[in-house]
Motif scaffolding. Structure first.
Motif, mmCIF file in Angstrom:
data_model
loop_
_atom_site.group_PDB
_atom_site.id
_atom_site.type_symbol
_atom_site.label_atom_id
_atom_site.label_comp_id
_atom_site.label_asym_id
_atom_site.label_seq_id
_atom_site.Cartn_x
_atom_site.Cartn_y
_atom_site.Cartn_z
ATOM 1 N N LEU A 32 -5.164 8.507 4.173
ATOM 2 C CA LEU A 32 -4.728 7.082 4.219
ATOM 3 C C LEU A 32 -4.759 6.971 3.545
ATOM 4 O O LEU A 32 -4.851 6.552 1.979
ATOM 5 N N ALA A 33 -3.807 5.816 3.863
ATOM 6 C CA ALA A 33 -3.564 4.808 2.904
ATOM 7 C C ALA A 33 -4.810 3.224 2.566
ATOM 8 O O ALA A 33 -4.934 2.844 1.689
ATOM 9 N N LEU A 34 -5.215 3.133 3.363
ATOM 10 C CA LEU A 34 -6.442 2.278 3.771
ATOM 11 C C LEU A 34 -8.152 2.952 4.873
ATOM 12 O O LEU A 34 -7.268 3.201 5.961
ATOM 13 N N ILE A 35 -8.387 2.374 4.342
ATOM 14 C CA ILE A 35 -10.154 2.925 4.923
ATOM 15 C C ILE A 35 -10.671 1.122 5.395
ATOM 16 O O ILE A 35 -11.091 0.829 4.047
ATOM 17 N N CYS A 36 -11.302 1.019 6.140
ATOM 18 C CA CYS A 36 -12.242 0.067 6.618
ATOM 19 C C CYS A 36 -13.554 -0.040 6.684
ATOM 20 O O CYS A 36 -13.782 0.998 7.367
ATOM 21 N N ALA A 37 -14.283 -0.100 5.751
ATOM 22 C CA ALA A 37 -15.806 0.348 6.353
ATOM 23 C C ALA A 37 -17.416 -1.261 6.247
ATOM 24 O O ALA A 37 -17.023 -1.260 5.471
ATOM 25 N N ASN A 38 -17.111 -1.444 7.619
ATOM 26 C CA ASN A 38 -18.487 -2.143 7.275
ATOM 27 C C ASN A 38 -19.731 -1.992 7.804
ATOM 28 O O ASN A 38 -20.105 -2.018 8.951
ATOM 29 N N LEU A 39 -20.085 -1.355 6.718
ATOM 30 C CA LEU A 39 -21.648 -0.258 7.237
ATOM 31 C C LEU A 39 -22.965 -1.111 5.857
ATOM 32 O O LEU A 39 -22.237 -1.337 4.881
ATOM 33 N N ARG A 40 -24.124 -0.508 5.880
ATOM 34 C CA ARG A 40 -24.717 -0.757 5.026
ATOM 35 C C ARG A 40 -25.068 0.252 4.394
ATOM 36 O O ARG A 40 -24.378 1.263 3.721
ATOM 37 N N MET A 78 -0.084 -1.831 9.058
ATOM 38 C CA MET A 78 0.094 -0.365 9.032
ATOM 39 C C MET A 78 0.103 -0.382 10.079
ATOM 40 O O MET A 78 0.269 -1.121 10.798
ATOM 41 N N GLU A 79 0.512 0.942 10.081
ATOM 42 C CA GLU A 79 1.616 1.354 11.399
ATOM 43 C C GLU A 79 1.034 1.981 12.871
ATOM 44 O O GLU A 79 0.706 1.457 13.608
ATOM 45 N N VAL A 80 -0.702 2.312 12.005
ATOM 46 C CA VAL A 80 -1.302 3.801 13.236
ATOM 47 C C VAL A 80 -3.051 3.185 11.967
ATOM 48 O O VAL A 80 -2.846 3.099 10.835
ATOM 49 N N CYS A 81 -3.956 3.274 13.491
ATOM 50 C CA CYS A 81 -4.980 3.340 12.145
ATOM 51 C C CYS A 81 -6.394 4.659 13.415
ATOM 52 O O CYS A 81 -5.687 3.329 15.021
ATOM 53 N N THR A 82 -6.872 5.306 12.729
ATOM 54 C CA THR A 82 -7.963 5.973 13.715
ATOM 55 C C THR A 82 -9.123 4.870 13.195
ATOM 56 O O THR A 82 -9.687 4.425 12.507
ATOM 57 N N ALA A 83 -10.052 5.116 14.352
ATOM 58 C CA ALA A 83 -11.302 3.698 14.231
ATOM 59 C C ALA A 83 -12.229 4.810 14.991
ATOM 60 O O ALA A 83 -12.216 4.917 16.550
ATOM 61 N N TRP A 84 -13.182 5.510 14.403
ATOM 62 C CA TRP A 84 -14.339 6.216 14.364
ATOM 63 C C TRP A 84 -15.965 5.293 14.961
ATOM 64 O O TRP A 84 -16.349 4.353 14.085
ATOM 65 N N ASP A 85 -16.442 5.091 16.103
ATOM 66 C CA ASP A 85 -17.995 4.935 15.946
ATOM 67 C C ASP A 85 -18.415 6.052 17.065
ATOM 68 O O ASP A 85 -18.023 6.778 17.263
ATOM 69 N N ILE A 86 -20.368 5.858 16.681
ATOM 70 C CA ILE A 86 -20.952 6.969 17.432
ATOM 71 C C ILE A 86 -21.557 5.953 18.650
ATOM 72 O O ILE A 86 -22.338 7.068 18.987
ATOM 73 N N ASP A 87 -21.278 4.374 18.204
ATOM 74 C CA ASP A 87 -22.444 4.280 19.684
ATOM 75 C C ASP A 87 -21.172 4.040 21.127
ATOM 76 O O ASP A 87 -20.204 3.489 20.860
ATOM 77 N N ALA A 88 -21.729 4.812 21.528
ATOM 78 C CA ALA A 88 -21.080 4.496 23.130
ATOM 79 C C ALA A 88 -20.148 3.702 23.340
ATOM 80 O O ALA A 88 -19.213 3.027 24.148
ATOM 81 N N ASN A 89 -21.387 2.177 23.459
ATOM 82 C CA ASN A 89 -21.027 0.875 24.005
ATOM 83 C C ASN A 89 -19.625 -0.027 22.592
ATOM 84 O O ASN A 89 -18.720 -0.169 23.635
ATOM 85 N N ALA A 90 -19.848 0.846 21.800
ATOM 86 C CA ALA A 90 -18.733 0.214 20.881
ATOM 87 C C ALA A 90 -17.106 0.634 21.262
ATOM 88 O O ALA A 90 -16.341 -0.315 20.622
ATOM 89 N N LEU A 150 0.897 -1.728 0.037
ATOM 90 C CA LEU A 150 -0.234 0.154 -0.209
ATOM 91 C C LEU A 150 0.953 0.705 -0.085
ATOM 92 O O LEU A 150 1.850 1.181 0.813
ATOM 93 N N PRO A 151 0.309 2.630 -0.412
ATOM 94 C CA PRO A 151 1.100 3.298 -0.206
ATOM 95 C C PRO A 151 1.819 4.401 0.916
ATOM 96 O O PRO A 151 2.459 5.139 1.028
ATOM 97 N N GLY A 152 1.422 3.932 2.209
ATOM 98 C CA GLY A 152 1.455 4.403 3.039
ATOM 99 C C GLY A 152 0.554 3.664 4.625
ATOM 100 O O GLY A 152 0.544 2.375 3.977
ATOM 101 N N LYS A 153 1.481 3.934 5.363
ATOM 102 C CA LYS A 153 1.089 3.143 7.301
ATOM 103 C C LYS A 153 0.387 2.819 7.605
ATOM 104 O O LYS A 153 -0.164 2.804 8.399
ATOM 105 N N THR A 154 -0.745 4.364 7.498
ATOM 106 C CA THR A 154 -2.350 5.132 7.850
ATOM 107 C C THR A 154 -3.517 4.732 7.495
ATOM 108 O O THR A 154 -3.765 5.051 6.753
#
Length: 273
Positions: free
Chosen positions: A203-211, A160-172, A136-140
């Motif tokens: 970002l060199a990679l985004i993952c999204a398991n959404l509808r 990947m060296e680092v990843c930022t993960a977002w969610d709007i559900d407090a339990n998640a 991949l072209p980067g490590k983020t």
């Protein structure tokens, strides 16, 4: 009780188009093996005792699901293991690539590995990191709608060296942070309780398991946040929605480089040209 192969019976769960209650699963076992209901019930009890399957509450009902109280192989490389798991010869001596183990608490957040879309995303990451030519072209990386944090963890374990993960559900968010810590990745993965904001194209990679509607809505944001030649791992859409979604992303300069379906769910890897 007649002899049976536990893995064959667990496969009934994997192949089912819907979650199975204990009664429905017993019926499937009875039909599959041609045994009376009483015998099928004893087989289910044996599977539970051997921790091959477990009862899980979901949406007010109880279903039988594959148990992750013992290590479960999801792809050629990725295993999901219970918290506190110590390496065992069962995994370390398995023929094939070096295993990558992901410790996941069995919480209420999406992403335990039971659902086909989680498995498809992990298969996509396995393919992207270990079967595609060139890095991949980067490590983020970014993981949008992280749930349990399993995809962020998998991406970092894969390279990947680092990843930022977002969610709007407090339990998640709470469960993802716990899982990130259990995997020793708290210095590399940041879990944020918010929507993903517009990013610089870093970002060199985004993952999204959404509808599907959400994946369609977020397409411009994903494009603006990815660097050239970056990759996008998507799931959460039905197989009949795939063509329309791919068309949306192609208009933004993405190309489809991998696809797979499971139980009428689709998983995709797209590359930004």
């Amino acid at each position: 009780m007649a002899p049976f192969n536990p893995d064959d019976l667990v496969a009934i769960l994997a192949e089912s188009e819907e979650n199975l209650t204990a009664r429905a699963y017993i019926g499937k076992i009875s039909e599959h093996l041609g045994v009376p209901t009483a015998g099928a019930r004893k087989m289910l009890k044996s599977l539970v005792n051997e921790r091959k399957v477990a009862y899980q509450a979901l949406y007010g009902s109880t279903y039988v699901m594959e148990s992750f109280l013992k290590p479960v192989r999801i792809t050629d490389r990725f295993y999901i293991v219970p918290p506190g798991y110590a390496a065992s010869p069962e995994i370390e001596t398995t023929p094939g690539p070096k295993p990558l183990t992901i410790s996941i608490h069995q919480g209420i957040s999406f992403g335990s590995g039971h659902h086909p879309t989680t498995r498809l995303c992990l298969e996509a990451l396995d393919h992207l990191f270990f079967s595609m030519p060139g890095p991949l072209p980067g490590k983020t990386a970014g993981d949008v709608g992280t749930g349990s944090g399993v995809l962020a963890i998998a991406a970092c374990l894969a390279g990947m060296e680092v990843c930022t993960a977002w969610d709007i559900d407090a339990n998640a968010v709470s469960e993802a942070r716990k899982n990130v810590t259990d995997n020793g990745l708290e210095k590399r993965i940041t879990v944020i309780d918010d929507y993903m904001p517009l990013q610089d194209p870093s970002l060199a990679l985004i993952c999204a398991n959404l509808r599907y509607p959400t994946l369609k809505q977020l397409a411009p944001l994903f494009k603006e946040s990815l660097m050239p030649k970056a990759s996008l791992v998507l799931s959460g859409l039905r197989d009949w929605e795939q063509a329309d979604l791919v068309a949306v992303y192609r208009q933004l300069g993405f190309s489809l480089i991998w696809e797979k379906t499971c139980k009428h769910w689709s998983g995709l890897v797209l590359s930004l040209m």
